[in-house]
Design an enzyme around this catalytic site. Structure first.
Site, mmCIF file in Angstrom:
data_model
loop_
_atom_site.group_PDB
_atom_site.id
_atom_site.type_symbol
_atom_site.label_atom_id
_atom_site.label_comp_id
_atom_site.label_asym_id
_atom_site.label_seq_id
_atom_site.Cartn_x
_atom_site.Cartn_y
_atom_site.Cartn_z
ATOM 1 N N GLY A 90 0.701 5.689 0.273
ATOM 2 C CA GLY A 90 -0.080 6.869 0.605
ATOM 3 C C GLY A 90 0.721 8.121 0.329
ATOM 4 O O GLY A 90 1.839 8.065 -0.201
ATOM 5 N N GLY A 127 3.850 7.978 2.876
ATOM 6 C CA GLY A 127 4.639 6.783 3.098
ATOM 7 C C GLY A 127 4.025 5.561 2.465
ATOM 8 O O GLY A 127 3.095 5.654 1.667
ATOM 9 N N ASP A 160 -11.396 9.377 9.449
ATOM 10 C CA ASP A 160 -11.190 9.067 8.022
ATOM 11 C C ASP A 160 -11.724 7.676 7.707
ATOM 12 O O ASP A 160 -11.059 6.873 7.049
ATOM 13 C CB ASP A 160 -9.704 9.165 7.670
ATOM 14 C CG ASP A 160 -9.473 9.340 6.168
ATOM 15 O OD1 ASP A 160 -10.445 9.675 5.456
ATOM 16 O OD2 ASP A 160 -8.335 9.149 5.712
ATOM 17 N N GLY A 209 0.822 -1.204 0.000
ATOM 18 C CA GLY A 209 0.000 0.000 0.000
ATOM 19 C C GLY A 209 0.855 1.252 0.000
ATOM 20 O O GLY A 209 1.946 1.281 0.576
#
Length: 346
Positions: free
Chosen positions: A34, A37, A147, A32
């Site tokens: 973002g 990071g 979030d 993953g």
């Protein structure tokens, strides 16, 4: 985005905990990315355990932001619940903060949507039951997620969920200092957050409604709008986000409660857990193995069995008469939570 070399990915991370022996983790593939990071799958070289390592770049960050980030890590240490991604440890060097987290095998619900498309209402209800359990724990711990969306809800191979990515999570005790910060992703934002009135547990309930629409339709509310400012304007001005026409009346009612414009009018996570839309789906999940089921699901299973036993006892009783006996379900028992860990971004 700069590509990380194979040799960098294979590096060994050493984590030294307070009063514990050092743990060594070999980084593997990136699972993953973002804005600040990336997340890597990693192997504990001492135990063989698979974990996730969230690596956050500190280069260029003001020291006060680094201090705030470290404070969030400290917050995560105190959280421990089956529906919250568990914190395993942390290491910091001059330009990177590495956070070791519990590994969720199936990745995020956002990934599930990309691979399988929109989900059935029954399956969405099953996920929501478990999401609410995690939210209830967070809110009782005075933490707001801020979030909540499919990309930040991880799943295990058994279908349980793990709320993750508290990169913008807020401790309610510090809320008065945070009112001038807009945190979250536009399509899932509550109107009061957009209007800089401050986030609260009720803001997570609004985001939950948006996440349900995302899982049910494959897209979050206002996905047809490309401009984030246009999305925020519609959220503030509209009475509520558009509710899908092809969902059940029970789900429509559930969503309408999530989308109450006044945060004070939105039900709590615990109260929403008793909604008829979820109750009609309880039976589907009562067969989860005890070691995999979370407290709410164990309670649901116990309630179902208890009601069945009570009904059978009355039916078998020689004094039973349908004209004089009106059975009502026993009131639900209170949640029991274990007090004391974290998150994993996707």
């Amino acid at each position: 985005m700069r590509r990380i070399s194979h040799s960098a990915v294979r590096q060994v991370l050493v984590v030294r905990g307070e009063g514990k022996s050092a743990m060594r983790f070999q980084l593997g593939k990136c699972i993953g990315r973002g804005q600040f990071g990336s997340v890597y799958q990693a192997l504990n070289l001492d135990t063989g355990q698979t974990v996730a390592v969230k690596r956050i770049r500190l280069e260029g960050l003001p020291e006060d932001e680094v201090t705030q980030l470290m404070g969030e890590v400290d917050l995560v240490k105190s959280l421990s619940h089956p529906s919250i991604v568990k914190y395993e440890g942390m290491a910091r060097d001059s330009d990177t903060l590495s956070i070791v987290l519990e590994f969720a095998e199936n990745g995020s619900l956002g990934k599930t949507l990309k691979e399988y498309g929109k989900l059935s209402e029954e399956l969405v209800a099953g996920y929501v039951i478990k999401i609410l359990e995690g939210l209830n724990y967070l809110h009782k711990s005075e933490v707001v997620h801020c979030d909540l969306k499919a990309a930040n809800i991880l799943t295990t191979k058994n279908g349980n969920v793990k709320l993750s990515d508290f990169g913008v999570s807020l401790n309610l005790r510090a809320m008065e200092q945070m009112h001038d910060n807009v945190a979250g992703t536009p399509n899932w934002m509550a109107p009061e957050v957009i209007q800089l009135q401050g986030a609260s547990p009720a803001s997570d309930i609004w985001s939950l409604g948006c996440t349900i629409i995302e899982l049910f339709t494959g897209r979050p509310p206002y996905a047809h709008l490309n401009n984030g400012l246009s999305v925020m304007f519609r959220i503030v001005e509209d009475e509520s986000p558009p509710i899908p026409e092809d969902c059940s009346d029970e789900l429509k009612d559930f969503l309408s409660q999530c989308f109450e414009k006044d945060p004070a009018d939105r039900p709590t996570a615990e109260l929403l857990g008793e909604h008829p839309w979820l109750k009609q789906n309880w039976g589907v999940h009562k067969e989860l193995r005890p070691q995999d089921s979370i407290p709410f699901l164990r309670r649901v299973s116990a309630d179902l069995h208890s009601r069945a036993d009570i009904t059978k006892q009355f039916m078998d009783s020689p004094r039973f008469s349908s004209s004089t006996c009106d059975l009502e379900p026993s009131p639900p028992r209170q949640h029991t939570f274990v007090k004391s860990s974290f998150s994993q971004g996707r």
